[in-house]
Design an enzyme around this catalytic site. Sequence first.
Site, PDB file in Angstrom:
ATOM      1  N   MET A  26       1.324 148.773   6.379  1.00  9.78           N
ATOM      2  CA  MET A  26       1.817 147.447   5.993  1.00  9.78           C
ATOM      3  C   MET A  26       2.650 147.554   4.712  1.00  9.78           C
ATOM      4  O   MET A  26       2.881 146.554   4.031  1.00  9.78           O
ATOM      5  CB  MET A  26       0.648 146.475   5.804  1.00  9.78           C
ATOM      6  CG  MET A  26      -0.139 146.268   7.109  1.00  9.78           C
ATOM      7  SD  MET A  26      -0.999 144.702   7.211  1.00  9.78           S
ATOM      8  CE  MET A  26      -2.092 144.812   5.824  1.00  9.78           C
ATOM      9  N   GLY A  32      -2.323 157.465  -0.788  1.00 10.04           N
ATOM     10  CA  GLY A  32      -3.120 157.526   0.448  1.00 10.04           C
ATOM     11  C   GLY A  32      -2.222 157.567   1.679  1.00 10.04           C
ATOM     12  O   GLY A  32      -2.472 158.321   2.621  1.00 10.04           O
ATOM     13  N   HIS A  33      -1.162 156.750   1.656  1.00  8.79           N
ATOM     14  CA  HIS A  33      -0.227 156.767   2.788  1.00  8.79           C
ATOM     15  C   HIS A  33       0.521 158.109   2.851  1.00  8.79           C
ATOM     16  O   HIS A  33       0.770 158.642   3.930  1.00  8.79           O
ATOM     17  CB  HIS A  33       0.806 155.637   2.648  1.00  8.79           C
ATOM     18  CG  HIS A  33       0.216 154.254   2.696  1.00  8.79           C
ATOM     19  ND1 HIS A  33       0.071 153.465   1.581  1.00  8.79           N
ATOM     20  CD2 HIS A  33      -0.267 153.533   3.734  1.00  8.79           C
ATOM     21  CE1 HIS A  33      -0.455 152.299   1.929  1.00  8.79           C
ATOM     22  NE2 HIS A  33      -0.683 152.312   3.220  1.00  8.79           N
ATOM     23  N   GLN A  57      -3.490 139.592  11.581  1.00  8.22           N
ATOM     24  CA  GLN A  57      -4.757 140.149  11.133  1.00  8.22           C
ATOM     25  C   GLN A  57      -5.262 139.520   9.834  1.00  8.22           C
ATOM     26  O   GLN A  57      -6.276 139.944   9.297  1.00  8.22           O
ATOM     27  CB  GLN A  57      -4.655 141.670  11.004  1.00  8.22           C
ATOM     28  CG  GLN A  57      -3.811 142.190   9.856  1.00  8.22           C
ATOM     29  CD  GLN A  57      -3.597 143.694   9.961  1.00  8.22           C
ATOM     30  OE1 GLN A  57      -2.868 144.197  10.808  1.00  8.22           O
ATOM     31  NE2 GLN A  57      -4.250 144.454   9.082  1.00  8.22           N
ATOM     32  N   LYS A 145     -10.610 155.024   5.068  1.00  9.18           N
ATOM     33  CA  LYS A 145     -11.068 153.931   4.196  1.00  9.18           C
ATOM     34  C   LYS A 145     -11.362 152.694   5.037  1.00  9.18           C
ATOM     35  O   LYS A 145     -12.322 151.979   4.801  1.00  9.18           O
ATOM     36  CB  LYS A 145     -10.040 153.592   3.119  1.00  9.18           C
ATOM     37  CG  LYS A 145     -10.585 152.513   2.182  1.00  9.18           C
ATOM     38  CD  LYS A 145      -9.650 152.214   1.067  1.00  9.18           C
ATOM     39  CE  LYS A 145      -8.535 151.305   1.499  1.00  9.18           C
ATOM     40  NZ  LYS A 145      -8.984 149.927   1.780  1.00  9.18           N
ATOM     41  N   GLN A 149     -11.908 149.833  11.328  1.00  2.78           N
ATOM     42  CA  GLN A 149     -10.606 149.806  12.013  1.00  2.78           C
ATOM     43  C   GLN A 149     -10.396 151.103  12.808  1.00  2.78           C
ATOM     44  O   GLN A 149      -9.912 151.080  13.941  1.00  2.78           O
ATOM     45  CB  GLN A 149      -9.492 149.628  10.977  1.00  2.78           C
ATOM     46  CG  GLN A 149      -8.097 149.878  11.514  1.00  2.78           C
ATOM     47  CD  GLN A 149      -7.001 149.519  10.518  1.00  2.78           C
ATOM     48  OE1 GLN A 149      -6.742 148.342  10.287  1.00  2.78           O
ATOM     49  NE2 GLN A 149      -6.368 150.521   9.908  1.00  2.78           N
ATOM     50  N   VAL A 172      -8.212 158.821   0.252  1.00  6.15           N
ATOM     51  CA  VAL A 172      -7.685 159.387  -0.994  1.00  6.15           C
ATOM     52  C   VAL A 172      -8.158 158.503  -2.142  1.00  6.15           C
ATOM     53  O   VAL A 172      -8.130 157.272  -2.041  1.00  6.15           O
ATOM     54  CB  VAL A 172      -6.145 159.459  -0.966  1.00  6.15           C
ATOM     55  CG1 VAL A 172      -5.599 160.004  -2.277  1.00  6.15           C
ATOM     56  CG2 VAL A 172      -5.681 160.324   0.205  1.00  6.15           C
ATOM     57  N   LEU A 180      -7.890 154.511  -2.966  1.00  7.77           N
ATOM     58  CA  LEU A 180      -6.555 153.927  -3.122  1.00  7.77           C
ATOM     59  C   LEU A 180      -6.346 152.839  -2.080  1.00  7.77           C
ATOM     60  O   LEU A 180      -6.726 152.983  -0.920  1.00  7.77           O
ATOM     61  CB  LEU A 180      -5.478 155.003  -2.983  1.00  7.77           C
ATOM     62  CG  LEU A 180      -5.502 156.129  -4.021  1.00  7.77           C
ATOM     63  CD1 LEU A 180      -4.218 156.960  -3.931  1.00  7.77           C
ATOM     64  CD2 LEU A 180      -5.680 155.605  -5.439  1.00  7.77           C
ATOM     65  N   SER A 181      -5.761 151.733  -2.511  1.00  5.91           N
ATOM     66  CA  SER A 181      -5.516 150.594  -1.624  1.00  5.91           C
ATOM     67  C   SER A 181      -4.403 149.754  -2.231  1.00  5.91           C
ATOM     68  O   SER A 181      -4.306 149.639  -3.460  1.00  5.91           O
ATOM     69  CB  SER A 181      -6.791 149.751  -1.534  1.00  5.91           C
ATOM     70  OG  SER A 181      -6.474 148.459  -1.057  1.00  5.91           O
TER      71      SER A 181
HETATM   72  O1  PAF Z   1      -4.359 149.719   8.079  1.00  9.04           O
HETATM   73  C1  PAF Z   1      -3.328 149.005   8.041  1.00  9.04           C
HETATM   74  O2  PAF Z   1      -2.501 149.104   7.126  1.00  9.04           O
HETATM   75  C2  PAF Z   1      -3.099 147.962   9.130  1.00  9.04           C
HETATM   76  O3  PAF Z   1      -4.302 147.400   9.543  1.00  9.04           O
HETATM   77  C3  PAF Z   1      -2.315 148.507  10.325  1.00  9.04           C
HETATM   78  C4  PAF Z   1      -3.084 149.615  11.053  1.00  9.04           C
HETATM   79  C5  PAF Z   1      -0.971 149.058   9.860  1.00  9.04           C
HETATM   80  C6  PAF Z   1      -2.060 147.382  11.348  1.00  9.04           C
HETATM   81  O4  PAF Z   1      -1.328 146.345  10.787  1.00  9.04           O
END
Ligand code: PAF
Length: 276
Positions: A26, A32-33, A57, A145, A149, A172, A180-181
């Site tokens: 997102m 982390g990404h 969501q 994390k 999900q 991470v 991290l978030s």
């Molecule tokens: O984990 C996330 O950032 C979101 O839930 C995802 C998997 C990109 C879906 O919108």
Amino acid sequence: MDVIHSVAALRERLQREPNNVFVPTMGNLHAGHIQLINIAKPRAACTVVSIFVNRLQFGPREDFERYPRTLEADCDKLRAAGVDVVFAPDEKEIYPEPQTYVVEPSDLQHILDGAVRPGHFSGVSTVVLKLFNMVSPHSAIFGKKDYQQCLVLTNMVHQLALPIEIILADTVRADDGLALSSRNAYLTADERREAPRLYQRLCRARDELASGARDYQRIELDVMSELAHHGWKPDYIAVRRQSDLQPPQNGERCLVVLAAARLGKTRLIDNIEANV
Ligand code: PAF
């Protein structure tokens, strides 16, 4: 690196890339990404990252509107990380008409985070299925994390027979342990100093389990009351089995302690596995 906004252009670009690995995000990217991308890159000739803040969501009183949108800075980071294709659609591209067909995950969607955020996992599953259909990856990477999900999406891929390998990556953390978030950006300086307590407390719960404690409720309540004592508002602290997030039966060895708690206006989640 190609930055693409429409599904048609994405499909055309990916026609040349039958072998691609996918990291859905997102945006508002952090280390982390980048870790997910580093895991992705050696697995395929083409790494695709999506950036889409998925309204479906978010609950009506959640942070959809204020969720940080930082496309330019994100693209700089993705370019430096060696990503090949960024898919950054606007909402009309993903939901051209109201999305009335949705994925309803199993009962798993109604417990823990699903109980606190009704509809959240249906929204996640629906957008991820759509993104999978747009990107057609052979594998996709998600961070642990978001433990629940990961399980929801692994089950979706299995039950709907999607030809996609799901790879799960370890969380991470900052040097002080905080996971991290993107939502950490909402924390005030004082809250940021307090925030690592969540992980520290999960580590202690894990250590107790590792040394033989099996009174799961007492462990959960201890974590809850310590967090509450320091100003947190816990949504849940739960010792569960890893396979389906149900309460553990006697002799269960693969456990996970999951937590969601509010610190000021920020809701943080974290978890730790305990293989006892
Ligand atoms: O984990 C996330 O950032 C979101 O839930 C995802 C998997 C990109 C879906 O919108």
